[in-house]
Structure formats: structure tokens, C-alpha cells
Design a protein around this motif. Structure first.
Motif, short mmCIF file in Angstrom:
data_model
loop_
_atom_site.label_atom_id
_atom_site.label_comp_id
_atom_site.label_asym_id
_atom_site.label_seq_id
_atom_site.Cartn_x
_atom_site.Cartn_y
_atom_site.Cartn_z
N PRO A 93 24.84 -45.81 -26.40
CA PRO A 93 25.90 -45.64 -25.41
C PRO A 93 25.93 -46.74 -24.35
CG PRO A 93 24.82 -43.55 -25.82
CD PRO A 93 24.02 -44.60 -26.52
N MET A 94 24.76 -47.26 -24.00
CA MET A 94 24.72 -48.35 -23.03
C MET A 94 25.45 -49.58 -23.57
SD MET A 94 21.57 -50.71 -21.68
CE MET A 94 21.76 -51.72 -23.14
N VAL A 95 25.23 -49.88 -24.85
CA VAL A 95 25.85 -51.06 -25.46
C VAL A 95 27.35 -50.84 -25.66
CG1 VAL A 95 25.93 -52.52 -27.50
CG2 VAL A 95 23.72 -51.76 -26.59
N THR A 96 27.71 -49.71 -26.25
CA THR A 96 29.12 -49.49 -26.61
C THR A 96 30.00 -49.10 -25.42
OG1 THR A 96 28.64 -47.19 -27.21
CG2 THR A 96 28.53 -48.86 -28.96
N ASP A 97 29.45 -48.29 -24.50
CA ASP A 97 30.27 -47.75 -23.41
C ASP A 97 30.15 -48.53 -22.10
OD1 ASP A 97 30.98 -45.79 -25.20
OD2 ASP A 97 29.49 -44.35 -24.48
N PHE A 98 29.12 -49.39 -22.00
CA PHE A 98 28.99 -50.20 -20.80
C PHE A 98 29.05 -51.69 -21.11
CE2 PHE A 98 26.15 -52.90 -18.28
CZ PHE A 98 26.82 -52.89 -17.07
N PHE A 99 28.12 -52.17 -21.90
CA PHE A 99 27.98 -53.61 -22.10
C PHE A 99 29.24 -54.24 -22.70
CE2 PHE A 99 26.51 -57.50 -24.11
CZ PHE A 99 25.67 -58.03 -23.14
N VAL A 100 29.76 -53.68 -23.76
CA VAL A 100 30.91 -54.29 -24.45
C VAL A 100 32.16 -54.32 -23.58
CG1 VAL A 100 32.48 -54.07 -26.41
CG2 VAL A 100 30.02 -53.80 -26.76
N LEU A 145 18.58 -44.09 -9.03
CA LEU A 145 19.11 -43.31 -10.15
C LEU A 145 20.49 -42.74 -9.82
CD1 LEU A 145 15.92 -41.42 -11.40
CD2 LEU A 145 17.28 -43.08 -12.69
N ASP A 146 20.67 -42.32 -8.58
CA ASP A 146 21.95 -41.77 -8.17
C ASP A 146 23.05 -42.84 -8.21
OD1 ASP A 146 23.70 -39.73 -7.02
OD2 ASP A 146 23.62 -40.94 -5.20
N ILE A 147 22.74 -44.03 -7.70
CA ILE A 147 23.73 -45.12 -7.71
C ILE A 147 24.00 -45.58 -9.13
CG2 ILE A 147 24.14 -47.51 -6.99
CD1 ILE A 147 22.42 -46.90 -4.49
N ALA A 148 22.93 -45.75 -9.92
CA ALA A 148 23.08 -46.23 -11.29
C ALA A 148 23.86 -45.24 -12.15
CB ALA A 148 21.71 -46.49 -11.91
N GLY A 149 23.70 -43.96 -11.88
CA GLY A 149 24.37 -42.95 -12.69
C GLY A 149 25.88 -43.00 -12.60
N GLN A 150 26.41 -43.66 -11.58
CA GLN A 150 27.86 -43.72 -11.41
C GLN A 150 28.55 -44.55 -12.49
OE1 GLN A 150 28.64 -44.97 -7.35
NE2 GLN A 150 27.17 -43.50 -6.53
N THR A 193 28.26 -44.19 -15.54
CA THR A 193 28.55 -43.35 -16.70
C THR A 193 29.75 -42.44 -16.46
OG1 THR A 193 27.03 -41.60 -15.96
CG2 THR A 193 26.10 -43.35 -17.32
N ASN A 194 30.38 -42.57 -15.32
CA ASN A 194 31.48 -41.66 -14.96
C ASN A 194 32.86 -42.20 -15.34
OD1 ASN A 194 29.55 -39.99 -13.79
ND2 ASN A 194 29.80 -40.89 -11.76
N HIS A 195 32.92 -43.27 -16.15
CA HIS A 195 34.21 -43.89 -16.46
C HIS A 195 34.41 -44.00 -17.96
CE1 HIS A 195 34.20 -44.94 -12.20
NE2 HIS A 195 33.05 -45.56 -12.38
N THR A 196 35.65 -44.00 -18.37
CA THR A 196 35.98 -44.20 -19.78
C THR A 196 35.84 -45.68 -20.14
OG1 THR A 196 38.33 -44.61 -19.36
CG2 THR A 196 37.64 -42.30 -19.63
N TRP A 197 35.90 -45.94 -21.45
CA TRP A 197 35.78 -47.32 -21.95
C TRP A 197 36.85 -48.21 -21.35
CZ3 TRP A 197 37.83 -51.47 -24.42
CH2 TRP A 197 36.97 -52.32 -25.11
N MET A 198 38.09 -47.72 -21.33
CA MET A 198 39.19 -48.52 -20.80
C MET A 198 39.04 -48.73 -19.29
SD MET A 198 41.79 -50.33 -21.46
CE MET A 198 42.01 -49.89 -23.19
N GLU A 199 38.62 -47.71 -18.58
CA GLU A 199 38.40 -47.86 -17.13
C GLU A 199 37.34 -48.92 -16.85
OE1 GLU A 199 39.42 -43.36 -15.44
OE2 GLU A 199 37.37 -43.89 -16.02
N MET A 200 36.29 -48.91 -17.65
CA MET A 200 35.22 -49.90 -17.46
C MET A 200 35.76 -51.31 -17.65
SD MET A 200 32.25 -48.24 -16.93
CE MET A 200 30.77 -48.83 -17.72
N MET A 201 36.57 -51.51 -18.69
CA MET A 201 37.06 -52.85 -18.97
C MET A 201 38.02 -53.33 -17.89
SD MET A 201 39.14 -54.39 -22.26
CE MET A 201 40.71 -53.79 -21.64
N VAL A 202 38.95 -52.46 -17.47
CA VAL A 202 39.92 -52.86 -16.45
C VAL A 202 39.23 -53.15 -15.13
CG1 VAL A 202 41.93 -52.13 -15.13
CG2 VAL A 202 41.80 -51.61 -17.56
#
Length: 290
Positions: free
Chosen positions: A257-264, A179-184, A186-195
Motif C-alpha cells: 500500500p505504501m508503494v501503490t497508494d503513496f509513492f506512485v 505517528l499521528d502526523i504521519a498517519g494523515q 493514509t486519509n486520501h484517495t489515489w487521485m487526491e494524492m496525485m493532485v
């Protein structure tokens, strides 16, 4: 010795015959063969190997692609588990992340060496034959391969997350570490995730490109590339989906949030990194030679 008799002449074996001159030295045919064997394959050769692999993957039956993709999703979950095992046994320190990141390579070693279907690998292997023969039929084959493998990968990672959540397969200490590793994520913005996903997609495509010439060093190539992804905090759609599903199933993240902020953003980034960047560069290197 009788008059007119000829002196016996020694015959040289094929391997002893001079083959080519290098300065003032001669090398035998055997040595020339050794040179050929020890030389790295030319870029067009590597390109052709990867392209043919992509052709073979696009021609496989859907059933084969599906189960290979599910197996890859299950196997990649061991990356998160290995990281959790290392983290649960290490003290909190500035270097802990650098050590636990080695666990990330475990799932990728299992997937790549067993030739299971991983979505981020086929972003380069399947694109090369399409670029060589850009037709509607080729694009259809590419779409078929991508969609089947991606959904199969997600099915495998979701099954792994279900197993880790609703069965006692993990100890309480391991579950807390997961859970601690997975929670990381969620610490980034949409643009950070994509880059970050672009960088990850490019690295995975690089790994695919390196493997044909790596031979016995394939294990080391996989470990080095995937370790860098984990240590740098880059995003991978399949490995990261294990973490995302685990957070959702344990109530730490919502489905939307998982779909929009992580998956996409991660999916877009991985495709850009593996296809629009690496595959185009790889093709550009050899398009005048093939």
C-alpha cells in the motif's frame, strides 16, 4: 588677476557627472549604478541561472550525487521531527495545524541552503537544459540524475525512519506525535494524492525559480513556500517518504500500500507539477529571448 588668465574651474568627479535625464532631473553614474544594482534580474537572467545550475548538477559524479541525496533525505526528516515537537507542546485547537506546519520548513531550509540534492528541486533545474538542447544524450543525463538522487533521497529518509523507530532517539510523546502526523497521509484517495502532489511540485519549482533573485531573503522564500505546502496538506515525495517509512516500520502501513497508494501517485504528481507545468511555463516565458 592678470589679463588673459583663466578662472580656476572645478572638476567634477565621475560620480558627480550627469549620466541620464529623468524628466527634468539628472542622475549621476553612481546613481545609475544603484538603479542597476537594485533592479530585479530579468526573467531570461533567472532562467539562465537555473539552467546552468541544472547543467552543473547533471555533470556531477554519481558518488557526489548519491551522498548529497542521502544527506538531503536525512535532513528532510527534521521537518517531521519539528512538526512533532510543536504538536506535542500545543493544545488541540483549530489553529494548531497552522502553527505546527512551520516545523515542516525546517528540513527544507537545511537541504536548500546547504545545496544538498533534493529530487523535487531538480525536476525543474535539470529539465531546463534538456528543453534547451533536446537530444538523447541530454535525456540520458536527466535520467541518470533523477534516478540517482531519488534513490539516494529514499535511502536517507529510510535511514532516518529506522533511527527513529529502533533507537530511543524519540521520547514516547514525540513518537506518538510523529505517528499521528504521519498517519494523515493514509486519509486520501489515489487521485487526491496525485493532485496534491502536483501542487507541491509546482510550489517547489517556484521556490527554485525565486531563490536566484531572493539574495538575503532566501530563508524567507523557503519558509513561506514550504509552510504553504504543509498548511494546505499538499504531498511531497521526499518529506512524505519519511512518514510512509515510519508507518511501515511501526506496523501501521503495509509495504505494498505504501508503494501503490503513496509513492506512485505522489511521485507522478511531483514530476507533473515541477516539470510538465512549471518547467514548460518557465521555458515558454523566455524561449523567444534566449
Amino acid at each position: 588677476m592678470k589679463k588673459g588668465s583663466k578662472l580656476p574651474q572645478t572638476t567634477k568627479t565621475r560620480d558627480e557627472q550627469p549620466h541620464a535625464k529623468q524628466g527634468n532631473k539628472q542622475i549621476t553614474e553612481k546613481e545609475a549604478g544603484d538603479v542597476e544594482e537594485m533592479s530585479s534580474p530579468r526573467t531570461p537572467v533567472i532562467y539562465e541561472i537555473v539552467r546552468r545550475l541544472g547543467d552543473e548538477e547533471m555533470d556531477r559524479p554519481i558518488t557526489s550525487l548519491w551522498w548529497s541525496g542521502v544527506a538531503a533525505g536525512l535532513s528532510i526528516s527534521f521537518s517531521l521531527l519539528a512538526q512533532a515537537v510543536l504538536q506535542s507542546h500545543l493544545p488541540e485547537a483549530s489553529w494548531t495545524h497552522l502553527v505546527t506546519s512551520f516545523g515542516y520548513s525546517v528540513g527544507f531550509v537545511m537541504v536548500v541552503l546547504s545545496r544538498q540534492q533534493l529530487f523535487t528541486e531538480i525536476t525543474v533545474t535539470a529539465v531546463l537544459p534538456v528543453m534547451a538542447n533536446l537530444t538523447l544524450a541530454s535525456l540520458w543525463r536527466l535520467g541518470r540524475l533523477w534516478s540517482v538522487v531519488l534513490v539516494a533521497n529514499m535511502a536517507g529518509t529510510f535511514a532516518a525512519a529506522l533511527l527513529c523507530t529502533f533507537t530511543p532517539v524519540l521520547t514516547p510523546e514525540l513518537k506518538a506525535a510523529v505517528l499521528d502526523i504521519a498517519g494523515q497521509i493514509t486519509n486520501h484517495t489515489w487521485m487526491e494524492m496525485m493532485v496534491r502532489a502536483i501542487a507541491s511540485g509546482f510550489l517547489i519549482a517556484t521556490m527554485v525559480w525565486l531563490i536566484p533573485s531572493a539574495e538575503a531573503a532566501q530563508f524567507h522564500v523557503i519558509v513561506i513556500i514550504t509552510y504553504l505546502i504543509a498548511a494546505a496538506g499538499f504531498m511531497h515525495i521526499v518529506a512524505g517518504s519519511v512518514e510512509a517509512f515510519f508507518l511501515v516500520l511501526n506496523g501501521h502501513l503495509g509495504v505494498l500500500p505504501m508503494v501503490t497508494d503513496f509513492f506512485v501517485p505522489v511521485l507522478i504528481g511531483n514530476i507533473i507539477g515541477g516539470t510538465a507545468l512549471f518547467a514548460l511555463i518557465a521555458y515558454a516565458q523566455v524561449m523567444k529571448e534566449i
